[in-house]
Design an enzyme around this catalytic site. Structure first.
Site, PDB file in Angstrom:
ATOM      1  N   GLY A 114       0.786  -1.233   0.000  1.00 18.38           N
ATOM      2  CA  GLY A 114       0.000   0.000   0.000  1.00 18.38           C
ATOM      3  C   GLY A 114       0.814   1.276   0.000  1.00 18.38           C
ATOM      4  N   LEU A 115       2.114   1.179  -0.323  1.00 22.62           N
ATOM      5  CA  LEU A 115       2.946   2.381  -0.255  1.00 22.62           C
ATOM      6  C   LEU A 115       3.328   2.909  -1.637  1.00 22.62           C
ATOM      7  CD1 LEU A 115       5.144   1.352   2.795  1.00 22.62           C
ATOM      8  CD2 LEU A 115       3.042   2.703   2.766  1.00 22.62           C
ATOM      9  N   GLY A 116       2.641   2.405  -2.647  1.00 25.32           N
ATOM     10  CA  GLY A 116       2.811   2.963  -3.997  1.00 25.32           C
ATOM     11  C   GLY A 116       4.125   2.594  -4.657  1.00 25.32           C
ATOM     12  N   SER A 117       4.661   1.392  -4.353  1.00 26.15           N
ATOM     13  CA  SER A 117       5.973   1.059  -4.933  1.00 26.15           C
ATOM     14  C   SER A 117       5.892   0.862  -6.445  1.00 26.15           C
ATOM     15  CB  SER A 117       6.598  -0.148  -4.246  1.00 26.15           C
ATOM     16  OG  SER A 117       5.918  -1.312  -4.608  1.00 26.15           O
ATOM     17  N   SER A 118       4.803   0.267  -6.959  1.00 27.95           N
ATOM     18  CA  SER A 118       4.766   0.087  -8.427  1.00 27.95           C
ATOM     19  C   SER A 118       4.681   1.424  -9.131  1.00 27.95           C
ATOM     20  CB  SER A 118       3.631  -0.823  -8.905  1.00 27.95           C
ATOM     21  OG  SER A 118       2.787  -1.216  -7.921  1.00 27.95           O
ATOM     22  N   ALA A 119       3.872   2.341  -8.565  1.00 27.57           N
ATOM     23  CA  ALA A 119       3.777   3.670  -9.188  1.00 27.57           C
ATOM     24  C   ALA A 119       5.142   4.363  -9.154  1.00 27.57           C
ATOM     25  CB  ALA A 119       2.730   4.513  -8.467  1.00 27.57           C
ATOM     26  N   ALA A 120       5.831   4.280  -7.998  1.00 30.42           N
ATOM     27  CA  ALA A 120       7.143   4.940  -7.887  1.00 30.42           C
ATOM     28  C   ALA A 120       8.128   4.346  -8.895  1.00 30.42           C
ATOM     29  CB  ALA A 120       7.673   4.804  -6.458  1.00 30.42           C
ATOM     30  N   ASP A 160      -1.487   7.512  -7.361  1.00 29.33           N
ATOM     31  CA  ASP A 160      -0.156   7.144  -6.868  1.00 29.33           C
ATOM     32  C   ASP A 160       0.952   7.736  -7.747  1.00 29.33           C
ATOM     33  OD1 ASP A 160      -1.625   5.650  -5.118  1.00 29.33           O
ATOM     34  OD2 ASP A 160      -0.513   3.798  -5.405  1.00 29.33           O
TER      35      ASP A 160
END
Ligand code: PMV
Length: 331
Positions: A114-120, A160
């Site tokens: 839930g910490l947006g790693s794929s978006a980052a 994200d």
């Protein structure tokens, strides 16, 4: 377009959703904050016809024409790395350039919690590859990264990628854009990663099922979520932490109603409140993932909170987080 250089680096922050996850997909407002944990990407032009990604998750894969091959790791490697290779390929296609690339990913952002790693990852790769040609434009990076993120989960709101690109705190409405929020006081946030990984795509589709079966209830919940995000926007601007904490608790109840919380998350949210948090809720898609808590801004409260929760939460961790105001950075 001509190459300006043969290697580049970029990094992009992860995020927490403070208000409005899931409902944001149905055009309701959400409030997000970029956090001081990043994905770092380096890109080198190679003399092959392949785009290869090597991730510090112990996964390696490569894309040739439109075929992705796992070189190291389990089948899962394809789900994680193929869309990222594709995001690099998209940038090359936009710049009408057919190159081979070696991409290295190093992250201090846990994935699928839930910490947006794929978006980052999408944002940092898009920025790094585009900077081989020129100084990239943030709006362009956002638009391209959001397209790539839709390969990972097709109904993504784009929130994200937006926060990872621009950083800071923002009020976001899908399709309408975002407003930066200038918070009167620095938010003191505690992040608890439960260590239980989730699939955002599955959770988003379970919420869609809930919505289709419970049309009226969903409409009511969505309107409550909208109202909470609007009030939270004002509370952040005014530095009204007490109201903000209450609104986080109310938001968590809505997420319970749509079925994305679970017993472990609810227990941890309760625990956050008994250890002095002014408000706490799950953040992101849910089904495990992470919890965000608002803690009074003083040393004693922070110490009591983190001692009470414990540094490690079976398979996860609890850490203080700060808002990242930089967004994507290119070196
Ligand atoms: O993928 P996560 O867990 O970082 O959270 C995404 C937030 C959602 O609202 C559930 C999905 C979206 O696209 O906005």
């Amino acid at each position: 377009m001509r190459l300006k250089r043969s290697s580049a680096r970029a990094s992009a922050p992860g995020k927490v959703v403070l208000f409005g996850e899931h409902f944001v997909i149905y055009n309701n407002p959400a409030i997000l904050a970029a956090i001081n944990r990043r994905v770092n990407v380096s890109v080198h032009v190679n003399n092959t016809d392949r785009i290869t990604i090597d991730s510090d998750l112990g996964l390696v894969g490569s894309l040739k024409d439109s075929r992705f091959k796992v070189l190291k790791g389990t089948k899962e490697a394809k789900t994680i790395l193929a869309p990222l290779c594709e995001s690099a390929r998209k940038v090359l296609a936009e710049r009408s350039c057919d190159l081979g690339l070696d991409i290295e990913l190093v992250s201090n952002l846990p994935d699928r919690v839930g910490l947006g790693s794929s978006a980052a990852c999408c944002v940092a790769i898009t920025a790094a590859v585009d900077s081989l040609f020129h100084k990239p434009d943030r709006y362009w990076i956002y638009a391209k990264a959001a397209e790539s993120e839709r390969l990972i989960h097709k109904d993504s709101s784009g929130a994200d990628c937006n926060i990872s690109t621009f950083g800071g705190l923002m009020y976001f409405i899908k399709g309408k854009g975002f407003k930066k929020i200038h918070s009167k006081k620095e938010l003191s946030l505690g992040l608890i990663n439960t260590g239980k990984k989730h699939s955002t795509a599955k959770l988003v589709s379970s919420v869609k099922e809930f919505k289709d079966v419970n049309r009226f209830s969903f409409k009511v919940l969505a309107s409550l979520s909208k109202n909470i995000s609007q009030k939270a926007y004002a509370a952040i601007k005014e530095g009204d932490e007490k109201t903000l904490g209450n609104l986080m608790n109310q938001n968590h109840v809505l997420l319970q109603e749509i079925g994305v919380s679970d017993k472990k998350i609810d227990r941890l949210v309760e625990k956050c409140l008994t250890k002095g948090a002014m408000g706490a809720k799950l953040t992101g898609a849910g089904g495990g993932g992470s919890i965000i808590a608002l803690i009074p801004r003083n040393e004693d409260s922070l110490r009591i909170f983190f001692q009470g929760i414990g540094k490690t939460v079976r398979g996860g961790e609890s850490i203080p987080v700060k808002v990242d105001y930089d967004g994507v950075l290119v070196a």
